[in-house]
Design a protein around this motif. Structure first.
Motif, PDB file in Angstrom:
ATOM      1  N   THR A  36     -58.302 -23.001   0.477  1.00  0.00           N
ATOM      2  CA  THR A  36     -59.181 -22.789   1.643  1.00  0.00           C
ATOM      3  C   THR A  36     -60.415 -23.673   1.580  1.00  0.00           C
ATOM      4  OG1 THR A  36     -60.372 -21.086   0.440  1.00  0.00           O
ATOM      5  CG2 THR A  36     -58.544 -20.359   1.810  1.00  0.00           C
ATOM      6  N   GLU A  37     -60.514 -24.522   0.580  1.00  0.00           N
ATOM      7  CA  GLU A  37     -61.741 -25.292   0.368  1.00  0.00           C
ATOM      8  C   GLU A  37     -62.129 -26.112   1.601  1.00  0.00           C
ATOM      9  OE1 GLU A  37     -64.095 -27.130  -3.267  1.00  0.00           O
ATOM     10  OE2 GLU A  37     -62.076 -26.366  -3.491  1.00  0.00           O
ATOM     11  N   PHE A  38     -63.440 -26.095   1.912  1.00  0.00           N
ATOM     12  CA  PHE A  38     -63.947 -26.785   3.101  1.00  0.00           C
ATOM     13  C   PHE A  38     -64.061 -28.283   2.846  1.00  0.00           C
ATOM     14  CE2 PHE A  38     -67.436 -28.370   5.769  1.00  0.00           C
ATOM     15  CZ  PHE A  38     -67.027 -27.930   7.026  1.00  0.00           C
ATOM     16  N   GLY A  39     -63.751 -29.088   3.849  1.00  0.00           N
ATOM     17  CA  GLY A  39     -64.065 -30.514   3.794  1.00  0.00           C
ATOM     18  C   GLY A  39     -62.959 -31.418   3.258  1.00  0.00           C
ATOM     19  N   ALA A  40     -61.750 -30.869   3.060  1.00  0.00           N
ATOM     20  CA  ALA A  40     -60.665 -31.712   2.546  1.00  0.00           C
ATOM     21  C   ALA A  40     -60.163 -32.654   3.647  1.00  0.00           C
ATOM     22  CB  ALA A  40     -59.513 -30.842   2.056  1.00  0.00           C
ATOM     23  N   GLU A  41     -59.423 -33.695   3.266  1.00  0.00           N
ATOM     24  CA  GLU A  41     -58.779 -34.589   4.230  1.00  0.00           C
ATOM     25  C   GLU A  41     -57.857 -33.762   5.118  1.00  0.00           C
ATOM     26  OE1 GLU A  41     -58.750 -38.201   4.638  1.00  0.00           O
ATOM     27  OE2 GLU A  41     -60.699 -37.696   3.739  1.00  0.00           O
ATOM     28  N   PRO A  42     -57.747 -34.115   6.405  1.00  0.00           N
ATOM     29  CA  PRO A  42     -56.893 -33.337   7.321  1.00  0.00           C
ATOM     30  C   PRO A  42     -55.477 -33.146   6.775  1.00  0.00           C
ATOM     31  CG  PRO A  42     -58.156 -34.945   8.563  1.00  0.00           C
ATOM     32  CD  PRO A  42     -58.450 -35.199   7.101  1.00  0.00           C
ATOM     33  N   ASN A  43     -54.960 -31.944   6.952  1.00  0.00           N
ATOM     34  CA  ASN A  43     -53.575 -31.594   6.616  1.00  0.00           C
ATOM     35  C   ASN A  43     -53.215 -31.764   5.145  1.00  0.00           C
ATOM     36  OD1 ASN A  43     -52.858 -30.804   9.294  1.00  0.00           O
ATOM     37  ND2 ASN A  43     -52.947 -32.977   9.843  1.00  0.00           N
ATOM     38  N   ASN A  44     -54.215 -31.646   4.266  1.00  0.00           N
ATOM     39  CA  ASN A  44     -53.956 -31.683   2.831  1.00  0.00           C
ATOM     40  C   ASN A  44     -53.820 -30.302   2.227  1.00  0.00           C
ATOM     41  OD1 ASN A  44     -54.415 -34.431   0.940  1.00  0.00           O
ATOM     42  ND2 ASN A  44     -54.773 -34.609   3.143  1.00  0.00           N
ATOM     43  N   GLN A  45     -54.127 -29.292   3.003  1.00  0.00           N
ATOM     44  CA  GLN A  45     -54.090 -27.923   2.468  1.00  0.00           C
ATOM     45  C   GLN A  45     -53.247 -27.047   3.385  1.00  0.00           C
ATOM     46  OE1 GLN A  45     -58.447 -28.342   0.318  1.00  0.00           O
ATOM     47  NE2 GLN A  45     -58.301 -27.130   2.175  1.00  0.00           N
ATOM     48  N   VAL A  46     -51.972 -27.460   3.510  1.00  0.00           N
ATOM     49  CA  VAL A  46     -51.081 -26.795   4.461  1.00  0.00           C
ATOM     50  C   VAL A  46     -49.760 -26.470   3.774  1.00  0.00           C
ATOM     51  CG1 VAL A  46     -50.006 -26.947   6.732  1.00  0.00           C
ATOM     52  CG2 VAL A  46     -52.108 -28.240   6.263  1.00  0.00           C
ATOM     53  N   SER A  47     -49.438 -25.199   3.670  1.00  0.00           N
ATOM     54  CA  SER A  47     -48.129 -24.840   3.130  1.00  0.00           C
ATOM     55  C   SER A  47     -47.156 -24.710   4.301  1.00  0.00           C
ATOM     56  CB  SER A  47     -48.223 -23.503   2.390  1.00  0.00           C
ATOM     57  OG  SER A  47     -48.134 -22.452   3.333  1.00  0.00           O
ATOM     58  N   PRO A  48     -45.849 -24.671   4.027  1.00  0.00           N
ATOM     59  CA  PRO A  48     -44.881 -24.518   5.133  1.00  0.00           C
ATOM     60  C   PRO A  48     -45.159 -23.263   5.978  1.00  0.00           C
ATOM     61  CG  PRO A  48     -43.751 -25.157   3.119  1.00  0.00           C
ATOM     62  CD  PRO A  48     -45.184 -24.886   2.733  1.00  0.00           C
ATOM     63  N   VAL A  49     -45.725 -22.235   5.353  1.00  0.00           N
ATOM     64  CA  VAL A  49     -46.061 -21.015   6.113  1.00  0.00           C
ATOM     65  C   VAL A  49     -47.134 -21.347   7.151  1.00  0.00           C
ATOM     66  CG1 VAL A  49     -47.016 -18.666   5.968  1.00  0.00           C
ATOM     67  CG2 VAL A  49     -45.515 -19.514   4.156  1.00  0.00           C
ATOM     68  N   ASP A  50     -48.187 -22.060   6.707  1.00  0.00           N
ATOM     69  CA  ASP A  50     -49.303 -22.388   7.610  1.00  0.00           C
ATOM     70  C   ASP A  50     -48.878 -23.361   8.712  1.00  0.00           C
ATOM     71  OD1 ASP A  50     -50.793 -21.081   5.600  1.00  0.00           O
ATOM     72  OD2 ASP A  50     -51.019 -22.992   4.528  1.00  0.00           O
ATOM     73  N   ALA A  51     -47.819 -24.122   8.441  1.00  0.00           N
ATOM     74  CA  ALA A  51     -47.326 -25.087   9.425  1.00  0.00           C
ATOM     75  C   ALA A  51     -46.318 -24.440  10.376  1.00  0.00           C
ATOM     76  CB  ALA A  51     -46.693 -26.286   8.726  1.00  0.00           C
ATOM     77  N   GLY A  52     -46.032 -23.164  10.147  1.00  0.00           N
ATOM     78  CA  GLY A  52     -45.107 -22.452  11.023  1.00  0.00           C
ATOM     79  C   GLY A  52     -43.679 -22.953  10.926  1.00  0.00           C
ATOM     80  N   MET A  53     -43.282 -23.407   9.734  1.00  0.00           N
ATOM     81  CA  MET A  53     -41.898 -23.874   9.564  1.00  0.00           C
ATOM     82  C   MET A  53     -40.926 -22.713   9.739  1.00  0.00           C
ATOM     83  SD  MET A  53     -41.954 -27.044   9.012  1.00  0.00           S
ATOM     84  CE  MET A  53     -43.077 -28.330   8.559  1.00  0.00           C
TER      85      MET A  53
END
Ligand code: ADP
Ligand code: MG
Length: 484
Positions: A36-53
């Motif tokens: 959940t860390e703030f300020g990361a490069e876009p789409n670097n902290q996304v699991s398949p769950v968060d991507a709605g796979m």
């Protein structure tokens, strides 16, 4: 801004209820292990769950739930031993699942309250209807390319608490204090960092107006306010807009509105008729949440002292005025600093020094107490030099400024600059004699009954002593000598 509004047809009253979204402090997301860390490069902290796979299953992160329970306890709410996650269905590019997992009919916390300060010095209890847990959405980026939008899913699936108040607030100031108090509470409980600039706390303000004693009017909801000051302005504008409509014979349409900071006005986003039908239903991928009362009691036992209790203690045990106490507890770090300074010392004197001098200098320097160049112990030592009459309070202010600039200890500065207070009565007497010899006319006037000149003599003597004469001794000796 006031507590009432004057219209052409008389006085109107604000009715305000707030829905606050507070990002939960946790390392990973509500239903996935992504960071959940703030300020990361876009789409670097996304699991398949968060991507709605397709086929991905949410797994509940109990840390997030524990945080919501803590928050519920901190606002005196009832922790429901059974709560249910629902799907809130809508389409939006930053919502890859096509629904948000939230809680609808059975939230994790029901009821509660927050006491806010009123301008007249009293307090008022604002009811909290519920706290529920839900996922955050991703973020659409419209400024990356001229002809397309991008989506950043780092925030997708981060745990939020939605804290919904009752429509109990009657002025923008009450609403502002509610948000500030809530922010302080979640920061003490360490369940949300309260950083409104980074979007960790966002407010939707529901506003309606009525004539005193009448039923509630139709409300409008102003979305996504991320500053207390903007929220106050938005509420005030919106209430006046509604009064204009009503006084012109119109009626208020229930709407969702946006606040335009630059134009200082709210604008319609959608009306009730266009409102989404979210088709809430229990999420079949998640079982109802069930807690044992023992587990809740165990969390309750670990709760830190909260701001209201701390303020109460500062007033009852330390004898501080309500204002001082409330300023000191507004940030936990400030209260902790103060307690170290006050330990074994005059509590009110310590409060004055921390509030006026330290906070004053920190504000000017744009620093927080955690970056203070003067430690709490060092500040305490300075206060000791005042109470044991080594230096006057006046000189102490200069010493403090220098401590703040150089980080040197108070005693070192006093020694280096020869600032020790003169308490030797002989030395003080000779300064007084000198001043009286110079000001013979004023002495005659004083003796002729112009008592007010006493302050003038005090000033002259203090000046002649370079501010170092002990004021109490000066006062006594001067009075005697002037009496003749
Ligand atoms: P909904 O079910 O449409 O979400 P709620 O009753 O849950 O509506 O209220 C949402 C928010 O609006 C709450 O914070 C509540 O205090 C506030 N609210 C409700 N009625 C009014 C009103 N007439 N004026 C201002 N705020 C209101
Ligand atoms: Mg509601």
């Amino acid at each position: 801004m006031g507590t009432t509004l004057e219209g052409a047809t008389g006085t109107w009253e604000y009715v305000i209820g707030l829905e606050v979204h507070a990002q939960i402090i946790s390392k990973s997301k509500l239903f996935s292990g992504a960071s959940t860390e703030f300020g990361a490069e876009p789409n670097n902290q996304v699991s398949p769950v968060d991507a709605g796979m397709p086929g991905m299953l949410p797994v509940i992160n109990m840390t997030c739930i524990e945080q919501a329970v803590k928050t519920g306890l901190a606002i005196n709410g009832r922790i429901n031993l059974t709560s249910v996650f629902d799907r809130k269905n809508y389409f939006y590019p930053d919502l890859p699942q096509g629904y948000q997992i939230s809680q609808f009919k059975q939230p994790v916390v029901t009821g509660g309250y927050i006491d806010v300060d009123l301008e007249d010095g009293g307090t008022k209890r604002i009811g909290v209807e519920r706290v529920h847990v839900e996922q955050d959405a991703g973020k659409s980026l419209h400024d990356q390319a001229p002809d397309s939008s991008y989506v950043d899913l780092n925030r997708s699936g981060v745990g939020l608490m939605e804290i919904v108040s009752d429509p109990d607030m009657r002025s923008p100031e009450e609403a502002a204090d509610y948000v500030r108090k809530l922010r302080t509470i979640v920061r003490y409980a360490e369940t949300c960092d309260g950083n409104m600039q980074e979007g960790s706390m966002r407010v939707d303000a529901n506003v309606s107006v009525r004539k005193a004693g009448e039923e509630f009017g139709t409300r409008c909801e102003i979305k996504n306010l991320n500053s207390v000051r903007y929220m106050q302005r938005a509420i005030e504008f919106e209430a006046n807009r509604q009064i204009d409509v009503l006084e012109a014979g119109g009626s208020i349409e229930q709407q969702t509105r946006l606040f335009d900071v630059a134009k200082n006005e709210t604008r319609s986003m959608r009306s009730k008729e266009e409102a989404h039908d979210y088709r809430y239903f229990p999420d079949p991928d998640l079982l109802p949440l069930r807690f044992e009362q023992d587990w809740v009691d165990g969390i309750a036992a670990t709760m830190p002292e909260l701001p209201a209790a701390k303020q109460e203690r500062f007033m009852a045990e330390f004898g501080l005025p309500a204002y001082d106490a409330s300023v000191l507890v507004a940030e936990k770090e400030n209260a902790d600093f103060y307690e170290v300074v006050a330990e074994g010392r005059d509590k009110k004197l310590a409060a004055n020094w921390v509030i006026s001098e330290l906070f004053g200098q920190l504000n000017k320097a744009g620093k927080g107490v955690e970056d203070s160049p003067v430690s709490a112990d060092a500040m305490g030592e300075l206060i000791d030099l005042i109470t044991d009459d080594t230096i006057s309070a006046r000189i102490a202010k200069d010493v403090f400024s220098e401590m703040f600039e150089t980080g040197k200890a108070a005693a070192v500065i006093v020694e280096e600059k020869g600032l020790k207070q003169v308490t030797d009565t002989g030395a003080i007497e000779s300064v007084i004699d000198e001043v009286m010899a110079r000001e013979t006319e004023k002495v005659a006037e004083y003796r002729g009954g112009k008592d007010k000149l006493f302050g003038f003599f005090i000033g002259q003597v203090m000046k002649a002593s370079g501010g170092k004469a002990n004021p109490k001794a000066v006062n006594e000796i001067l009075r005697k000598k002037l009496a003749g």
